[in-house]
Design an enzyme around this catalytic site. Structure first.
Site, mmCIF file in Angstrom:
data_model
loop_
_atom_site.group_PDB
_atom_site.id
_atom_site.type_symbol
_atom_site.label_atom_id
_atom_site.label_comp_id
_atom_site.label_asym_id
_atom_site.label_seq_id
_atom_site.Cartn_x
_atom_site.Cartn_y
_atom_site.Cartn_z
ATOM 1 N N ASP A 1 -4.434 11.702 4.013
ATOM 2 C CA ASP A 1 -4.424 12.811 2.989
ATOM 3 C C ASP A 1 -6.132 12.641 3.177
ATOM 4 O O ASP A 1 -7.125 11.843 4.180
ATOM 5 C CB ASP A 1 -4.103 12.269 1.806
ATOM 6 C CG ASP A 1 -4.852 10.969 1.290
ATOM 7 O OD1 ASP A 1 -5.150 10.906 1.754
ATOM 8 O OD2 ASP A 1 -4.418 10.546 -0.331
ATOM 9 N N HIS A 2 -7.067 13.182 2.266
ATOM 10 C CA HIS A 2 -8.656 13.243 2.502
ATOM 11 C C HIS A 2 -9.111 11.754 2.007
ATOM 12 O O HIS A 2 -9.856 11.593 2.034
ATOM 13 C CB HIS A 2 -8.822 13.958 1.081
ATOM 14 C CG HIS A 2 -8.554 13.665 -0.001
ATOM 15 N ND1 HIS A 2 -7.204 14.166 -1.114
ATOM 16 C CD2 HIS A 2 -8.526 13.204 -1.535
ATOM 17 C CE1 HIS A 2 -6.769 13.545 -1.609
ATOM 18 N NE2 HIS A 2 -8.016 13.270 -2.108
ATOM 19 N N HIS B 1 17.985 -9.094 12.086
ATOM 20 C CA HIS B 1 17.244 -8.306 11.736
ATOM 21 C C HIS B 1 17.832 -7.126 12.407
ATOM 22 O O HIS B 1 17.174 -6.204 11.413
ATOM 23 C CB HIS B 1 15.113 -8.580 12.157
ATOM 24 C CG HIS B 1 15.277 -9.722 11.469
ATOM 25 N ND1 HIS B 1 15.577 -10.423 10.614
ATOM 26 C CD2 HIS B 1 14.737 -11.180 12.821
ATOM 27 C CE1 HIS B 1 14.378 -11.683 10.223
ATOM 28 N NE2 HIS B 1 14.312 -11.681 11.866
ATOM 29 N N CYS C 1 -4.044 6.461 3.403
ATOM 30 C CA CYS C 1 -4.192 7.680 1.802
ATOM 31 C C CYS C 1 -4.941 6.295 1.399
ATOM 32 O O CYS C 1 -5.090 5.240 2.031
ATOM 33 C CB CYS C 1 -2.992 7.910 1.862
ATOM 34 S SG CYS C 1 -2.249 6.954 0.655
ATOM 35 N N THR D 1 -4.719 4.051 -0.489
ATOM 36 C CA THR D 1 -3.973 3.320 -1.383
ATOM 37 C C THR D 1 -3.323 2.762 0.120
ATOM 38 O O THR D 1 -2.765 1.319 0.232
ATOM 39 C CB THR D 1 -3.493 3.018 -2.423
ATOM 40 O OG1 THR D 1 -1.895 3.683 -2.892
ATOM 41 C CG2 THR D 1 -3.959 3.082 -3.626
ATOM 42 N N HIS E 1 10.975 -8.311 12.490
ATOM 43 C CA HIS E 1 11.502 -8.451 11.438
ATOM 44 C C HIS E 1 12.249 -6.935 11.004
ATOM 45 O O HIS E 1 13.427 -6.924 10.453
ATOM 46 C CB HIS E 1 11.118 -8.598 10.220
ATOM 47 C CG HIS E 1 11.179 -10.124 10.099
ATOM 48 N ND1 HIS E 1 11.178 -11.860 9.041
ATOM 49 C CD2 HIS E 1 11.343 -11.038 11.265
ATOM 50 C CE1 HIS E 1 10.760 -12.583 8.763
ATOM 51 N NE2 HIS E 1 11.324 -12.693 10.491
HETATM 52 C C1 RB5 Z 1 -5.368 10.377 -3.073
HETATM 53 O O1 RB5 Z 1 -6.665 10.378 -4.055
HETATM 54 C C2 RB5 Z 1 -4.828 9.457 -3.516
HETATM 55 O O2 RB5 Z 1 -3.972 9.048 -5.096
HETATM 56 C C3 RB5 Z 1 -3.420 8.574 -2.609
HETATM 57 O O3 RB5 Z 1 -4.743 8.970 -1.471
HETATM 58 C C4 RB5 Z 1 -2.732 7.568 -2.181
HETATM 59 O O4 RB5 Z 1 -4.137 6.274 -2.805
HETATM 60 C C5 RB5 Z 1 -1.916 7.418 -2.997
HETATM 61 O O5 RB5 Z 1 -1.031 6.826 -2.743
#
Ligand code: RB5
Length: 144
Positions: A11-12, A136, A68, A70, A101
């Site tokens: 994503d961005h 596994h 993304c 996180t 695993h």
């Molecule tokens: C985008 O702002 C953020 O929410 C996304 O990249 C991600 O961290 C979601 O899990």
């Protein structure tokens, strides 16, 4: 032998780290299929997880990398597809065990929670580690 194709999507929040990981993949001799996104405009991570899942399903690539902010949202979204085993990894140990695993076929990392060097370590370990099979395999089969 043709180089293995690896699909990447973000994503961005993950655009910059995706570019870094693409470069690493190229340096390692992989063919990269980039499914976007490519700019700072806000997008929804499930759409890019879905694109990567489709690329795995139709044989465009056997493995993938998702980024993304996180790594959490995009890995949750990817794992809604039964053929995807996406592992959110924070270090090389996670990446090694995800392969040994869990036979993870997708590496997910967080651009806002991890430095680029660590993400590269995760990627290299993910790519070079074999699934151990045995007990596994039985567990992985139960998820299919
Ligand atoms: C985008 O702002 C953020 O929410 C996304 O990249 C991600 O961290 C979601 O899990």
């Amino acid at each position: 032998m043709a180089p293995e194709r690896i699909a990447v999507a973000a994503d961005h929040a993950g655009v910059e780290l995706k570019a870094t990981l693409k470069e690493t993949l190229g340096d390692l001799g992989y063919e990269v299929v980039d499914l976007g996104t490519d700019g700072p405009d806000s997008v929804d991570y499930p759409d890019f997880a879905d694109k990567l899942a489709a690329a795995l399903a139709d044989g465009t690539a056997a493995r993938g990398v998702l980024v993304c902010g996180t790594g959490i949202g995009i890995s949750i979204a990817a794992n809604r597809h039964p053929h995807v085993r996406a592992a959110l990894c924070h270090d090389a140990t996670d990446a090694r065990l995800a392969r040994q695993h869990n036979d993870a076929n997708v590496l997910a990392v967080g651009a806002r929670t991890m430095g680029q060097e660590k993400a590269i370590d995760c990627l290299k370990t993910f790519l070079e580690t074999e699934f151990e099979g045995g007990r596994h395999q039985r567990r992985v089969d139960k998820m299919s």
